[in-house]
Design an enzyme around this catalytic site. Structure first.
Site, PDB file in Angstrom:
ATOM      1  N   THR A  71     -12.189   2.160  -1.031  1.00 22.52           N
ATOM      2  CA  THR A  71     -11.325   1.433  -0.110  1.00 22.52           C
ATOM      3  C   THR A  71     -11.196   0.006  -0.640  1.00 22.52           C
ATOM      4  OG1 THR A  71     -10.980   0.880   2.243  1.00 22.52           O
ATOM      5  CG2 THR A  71     -13.233   0.662   1.418  1.00 22.52           C
ATOM      6  N   ASP A 104       0.835  -1.217   0.000  1.00 26.34           N
ATOM      7  CA  ASP A 104       0.000   0.000   0.000  1.00 26.34           C
ATOM      8  C   ASP A 104       0.861   1.255   0.000  1.00 26.34           C
ATOM      9  OD1 ASP A 104      -1.992  -1.893   0.522  1.00 26.34           O
ATOM     10  OD2 ASP A 104      -2.977  -0.653   2.033  1.00 26.34           O
ATOM     11  N   VAL A 112      -4.678   4.654   0.386  1.00 26.15           N
ATOM     12  CA  VAL A 112      -4.632   3.412  -0.371  1.00 26.15           C
ATOM     13  C   VAL A 112      -5.351   2.372   0.475  1.00 26.15           C
ATOM     14  CG1 VAL A 112      -3.132   1.672  -1.398  1.00 26.15           C
ATOM     15  CG2 VAL A 112      -2.401   4.077  -1.363  1.00 26.15           C
ATOM     16  N   CYS A 113      -6.228   1.587  -0.160  1.00 25.19           N
ATOM     17  CA  CYS A 113      -6.837   0.440   0.520  1.00 25.19           C
ATOM     18  C   CYS A 113      -7.596   0.920   1.768  1.00 25.19           C
ATOM     19  CB  CYS A 113      -5.713  -0.552   0.831  1.00 25.19           C
ATOM     20  SG  CYS A 113      -6.216  -2.188   1.374  1.00 25.19           S
ATOM     21  N   THR A 114      -7.447   0.242   2.886  1.00 23.15           N
ATOM     22  CA  THR A 114      -8.161   0.631   4.101  1.00 23.15           C
ATOM     23  C   THR A 114      -7.577   1.871   4.765  1.00 23.15           C
ATOM     24  OG1 THR A 114      -6.824  -0.934   5.345  1.00 23.15           O
ATOM     25  CG2 THR A 114      -8.956  -1.721   4.579  1.00 23.15           C
TER      26      THR A 114
END
Lengths: 245, 245
Positions: free
Chosen positions: B131, B23, B111-113
């Site tokens: 997410t 990430d 990025v992502c969570t």
């Protein structure tokens, strides 16, 4: 490939100072993701010492184990970088670890210029292989045949193109070590559904010899203590010497 | 976006224990690659302390600077992870840094969570955001509208989908901070010409609520010291409580 996917084992990632961290972290995130679907495969990041090492983007990384701790992994993956990777080509500790680990490994892989570390250890002589597009001449001067593909297999050797190509190669390797269904689950886990916003690379506009002066400058600057290797790397494919090296 | 690409500045990456390193390393390798074509943009990895922190794949990472060293970056990027990121949602030090840094930043990205850290700090209330596909319910319960795209922009906020999506978002951001030509050079540098060996993700076969039980278990396990946040995260979108939390 030398593995039939049975039994599981250890997948070692070689960490060394100055590397390009995405070369390592991409495949590590893929193969580390096997832990939920194929826990018999374990990843481990190995380095000469346990201390943190620099990378080419400022963040420092620490290995989980030393070379001595993991002398015989089932899979060895070697990441690349710029000038520091050229320097590492002349490092006896790294060369020794690669040669020892490769002896019993089912698969020896590289990302980007990591292929040059394999080639400098004599492992790619006469083999088809790939590396970062800008460094292909060094691979050829060490006796490999450069193939401009995303990843290339020859015997138990699996080499990938530059930096981000390690993610693609690692997903292919994940499928070999387990099966396509589990590789797809790992792909879903890292949501690898790439959409490069500027589109694909326009290879017809790329001169793969563009970086040759920079690359040869790295060879001159980083391998002064290894004159024989330096000479091989500065030789044209027709055998003539180049430049001041 | 809040930036017109003039002047350059500092791009800070938030490092915290247990994160998913891809990430962070994906976008860091992209934006760190600007140094040769746009040296006015500098990346820096910041953490609460300078000591190495764990990641979810064993390798440890060390920041280059502390929160106090970089209180007002021009761009802030927040990576994600699994349970450790849920835990970080309740961390006052991280929340304080994000809020302080976001105040003056032109762009705040995740990025992502990592989006959940922004949302837990109250920054995504009423905004469109994305997410990791498996965690979308938490984003929605914190007042954002989940959009299942590779990356989503709303005001100065730029959020990306899971893990590898940060590379795509960072290339888009690189083009905004400089221009498309320089973003293409960075893309060529990391040879980002992806070819997922198993093909694209087949979204029509993915149940985006598949991970809900695991995600809610993380919320129950990691946020016991933050009961109010925990209650919000375990509430269904219609306002009813779920499970034993």
């Amino acid at each position: 490939m030398g593995t039939d996917g049975e039994g599981g084992g250890t997948i070692a990632f070689l960490l060394y100072p100055g590397l390009t961290p995405l070369d390592m972290i991409g495949p590590l995130q893929v193969l580390g993701g096997l832990h939920t679907v194929a826990p018999e495969w374990k990843t481990v990041v190995v380095g000469e010492r346990l201390q943190p090492v620099d990378s080419d983007v400022g963040v420092r990384l620490s290995p989980q184990a030393t070379f001595e701790d993991v002398p015989a992994p089932d899979v060895l993956l070697v990441p690349g970088g710029g000038a520091p990777t050229i320097r590492a080509m002349g490092d006896e500790g790294i060369r020794g670890y690669i040669l020892g680990a490769a002896e019993g490994a089912h698969v020896v892989g590289s990302v980007c210029t990591g292929a040059l570390l394999l080639a400098a250890a004599g492992l790619l002589e006469g083999r088809r292989a790939t590396t970062h597009w800008g460094y292909h001449m060094l691979l050829e001067r060490l006796g490999a045949t450069y193939v401009p593909e995303r990843w290339v297999e020859d015997g138990g050797f699996m080499t990938s193109a530059g930096v981000s190509a390690g993610i693609d190669m690692a997903l292919e390797l994940a499928a070999r070590l387990t099966d396509e269904g589990r590789a797809r689950l790992v792909q879903l886990g890292i949501e690898y559904d790439p959409h490069p916003p500027q589109g694909p690379i326009e290879w017809e506009r790329v001169d793969r010899n563009l970086l040759q002066p920079v690359v040869e400058q790295h060879v001159r600057g980083e391998l002064t203590h290894r004159p024989e290797l330096q000479r091989r790397l500065l030789r044209d494919q027709d055998g003539t010497r180049r430049g001041a090296g």
